[in-house]
Design a protein around this motif. Structure first.
Motif, PDB file in Angstrom:
ATOM      1  N   THR A 154       0.808  -1.222   0.000  1.00 21.92           N
ATOM      2  CA  THR A 154       0.000   0.000   0.000  1.00 21.92           C
ATOM      3  C   THR A 154       0.841   1.272   0.000  1.00 21.92           C
ATOM      4  O   THR A 154       0.303   2.371   0.094  1.00 21.92           O
ATOM      5  N   GLY A 155       2.164   1.134  -0.079  1.00 18.95           N
ATOM      6  CA  GLY A 155       3.029   2.312  -0.076  1.00 18.95           C
ATOM      7  C   GLY A 155       4.170   2.168   0.906  1.00 18.95           C
ATOM      8  O   GLY A 155       4.560   1.045   1.272  1.00 18.95           O
ATOM      9  N   TRP A 156       4.678   3.276   1.375  1.00 16.97           N
ATOM     10  CA  TRP A 156       5.817   3.276   2.288  1.00 16.97           C
ATOM     11  C   TRP A 156       5.319   3.324   3.728  1.00 16.97           C
ATOM     12  O   TRP A 156       4.600   4.230   4.124  1.00 16.97           O
ATOM     13  N   GLU A 157       5.727   2.316   4.495  1.00 15.99           N
ATOM     14  CA  GLU A 157       5.342   2.220   5.898  1.00 15.99           C
ATOM     15  C   GLU A 157       6.458   2.790   6.771  1.00 15.99           C
ATOM     16  O   GLU A 157       7.621   2.370   6.675  1.00 15.99           O
ATOM     17  N   ARG A 158       6.105   3.756   7.597  1.00 17.70           N
ATOM     18  CA  ARG A 158       7.106   4.362   8.471  1.00 17.70           C
ATOM     19  C   ARG A 158       7.332   3.469   9.682  1.00 17.70           C
ATOM     20  O   ARG A 158       6.390   3.081  10.389  1.00 17.70           O
ATOM     21  N   LEU A 159       8.613   3.155   9.955  1.00 14.77           N
ATOM     22  CA  LEU A 159       8.953   2.242  11.042  1.00 14.77           C
ATOM     23  C   LEU A 159       9.312   2.956  12.328  1.00 14.77           C
ATOM     24  O   LEU A 159       9.125   2.431  13.411  1.00 14.77           O
ATOM     25  N   GLY A 160       9.876   4.127  12.246  1.00 12.43           N
ATOM     26  CA  GLY A 160      10.284   4.824  13.462  1.00 12.43           C
ATOM     27  C   GLY A 160      11.212   5.968  13.145  1.00 12.43           C
ATOM     28  O   GLY A 160      11.506   6.282  11.988  1.00 12.43           O
ATOM     29  N   GLU A 161      11.678   6.610  14.200  1.00 12.58           N
ATOM     30  CA  GLU A 161      12.497   7.815  14.055  1.00 12.58           C
ATOM     31  C   GLU A 161      13.510   7.866  15.182  1.00 12.58           C
ATOM     32  O   GLU A 161      13.201   7.573  16.340  1.00 12.58           O
ATOM     33  N   GLU A 162      14.746   8.238  14.848  1.00 13.31           N
ATOM     34  CA  GLU A 162      15.765   8.457  15.864  1.00 13.31           C
ATOM     35  C   GLU A 162      15.731   9.908  16.309  1.00 13.31           C
ATOM     36  O   GLU A 162      15.363  10.800  15.549  1.00 13.31           O
ATOM     37  N   ALA A 163      16.115  10.129  17.548  1.00 18.21           N
ATOM     38  CA  ALA A 163      16.197  11.504  18.050  1.00 18.21           C
ATOM     39  C   ALA A 163      17.194  12.297  17.221  1.00 18.21           C
ATOM     40  O   ALA A 163      18.159  11.758  16.670  1.00 18.21           O
TER      41      ALA A 163
END
Length: 308
Positions: free
Chosen positions: A292-301
């Motif tokens: 369905t597209g690009w799935e965001r997994l997370g983010e670093e500080a």
């Protein structure tokens, strides 16, 4: 005051010497020299490596300091590879701000000749893009730093002939030279840049041909740091980045106000996009492709940006 005749040997200059390997934190520095330990290049494995060495403002008769420091670098096992550049800053204090417009005009009219003389590797043009006609028009109307800096990619803010450096440290920066730890190659590059700036300062019109430019400036047509091809894995990484940039940039920039995409690389989980915030720190976001597209997994500080 511009124009004004100034001997090129009298101009103050600095040189940013990028390298990989060695033990930069152990190199004994001459007075005033600085080792930027957070300015890392890329070694053949893709790991961050080396550093950037730079002198205080010096003049031509003090050039032997460069030989001493290059010898110390090489004694530690340092080398210059395809990821390294050699940036020369030339002081403009003898002319002041009035010389900036002639520098920008000269860049637009003949920057390809200077790039050709220094044989800039194609893959390094991300770090030294051209001055554009649009920049020249903006600068004529409103002579400020933002008029002669690119936006969109932090690595591409500074042009190959970077007159915007005046607003930070009172210099013009010539960014085209490939990396080198060879004293003769470094000195030829410095002399070329000094003669180039002195010619603009004197009001001379320079030709848009590499051979004629060398003749006009009285410098060798050869003997500058040679281009070095990057490894195949790096070229593939850059192809991937260029392919994904228009797809992922709108998504990540909507999440980081006034941010700019710094780099995109594959990681074990999928794709990592590093976005530079206005304060210079990096936010790293991970994505994975799905049906369905690009799935965001997370983010670093956000972390300080140590890449240049």
């Amino acid at each position: 005051m511009w124009p004004k005749q100034v001997m090129w040997q009298e101009l103050k200059f600095g040189v940013e010497i990028e390298f990989v390997g060695g033990a930069p934190e152990q190199v004994e520095l001459l007075p005033g020299w600085v080792m930027s330990l957070d300015e890392l290049q890329i070694d053949e494995t893709g790991a961050e490596s080396g550093s950037e060495l730079k002198p205080p403002p010096i003049v031509w008769e003090q050039r032997d300091q460069i030989r001493v420091m290059l010898d110390r670098l090489k004694a530690q096992g340092a080398t210059a590879n395809w990821s390294c550049g050699l940036h020369v800053h030339v002081g403009l204090e003898r002319w002041g701000q009035p010389v900036l417009l002639p520098i920008v005009e000269t860049a637009v009219s003949m920057q390809e000749a200077l790039r050709g003389l220094l044989r800039t590797s194609d893959h390094r043009m991300l770090f030294c893009p051209p001055v554009t006609e649009a920049m020249l028009h903006r600068f004529r109307s409103d002579p400020k730093e933002s008029a002669i800096r690119h936006r969109g990619r932090p690595q591409s803010h500074r042009c190959g002939i970077n007159a915007a450096a005046w607003f930070d440290i009172g210099t013009v920066e010539i960014r085209y030279a490939n990396g080198s730890l060879d004293y003769d190659e470094v000195l030829r590059t410095v002399e070329l840049c000094l003669r180039f700036v002195a010619a603009i300062g004197a009001g001379r019109r320079l030709p848009n041909d590499s051979g004629r430019l060398a003749e006009e400036l009285g410098v060798p047509a050869e003997g500058y740091p040679p281009p070095a091809a990057p490894p195949q894995w790096y070229r593939e990484r850059m192809w991937l980045e260029e392919t994904l940039l228009p797809v992922l940039a709108p998504q990540v920039l909507a999440l980081v106000k006034d941010g700019e995409v710094h780099h995109i690389i594959p990681v074990a989980e999928g794709i990592m996009v590093a976005v530079e915030k206005p304060d210079g720190s990096l936010v790293r976001m991970k994505f994975r492709a799905s049906a369905t597209g690009w799935e965001r997994l997370g983010e670093e500080a956000a972390k300080p940006n140590t890449d240049e």
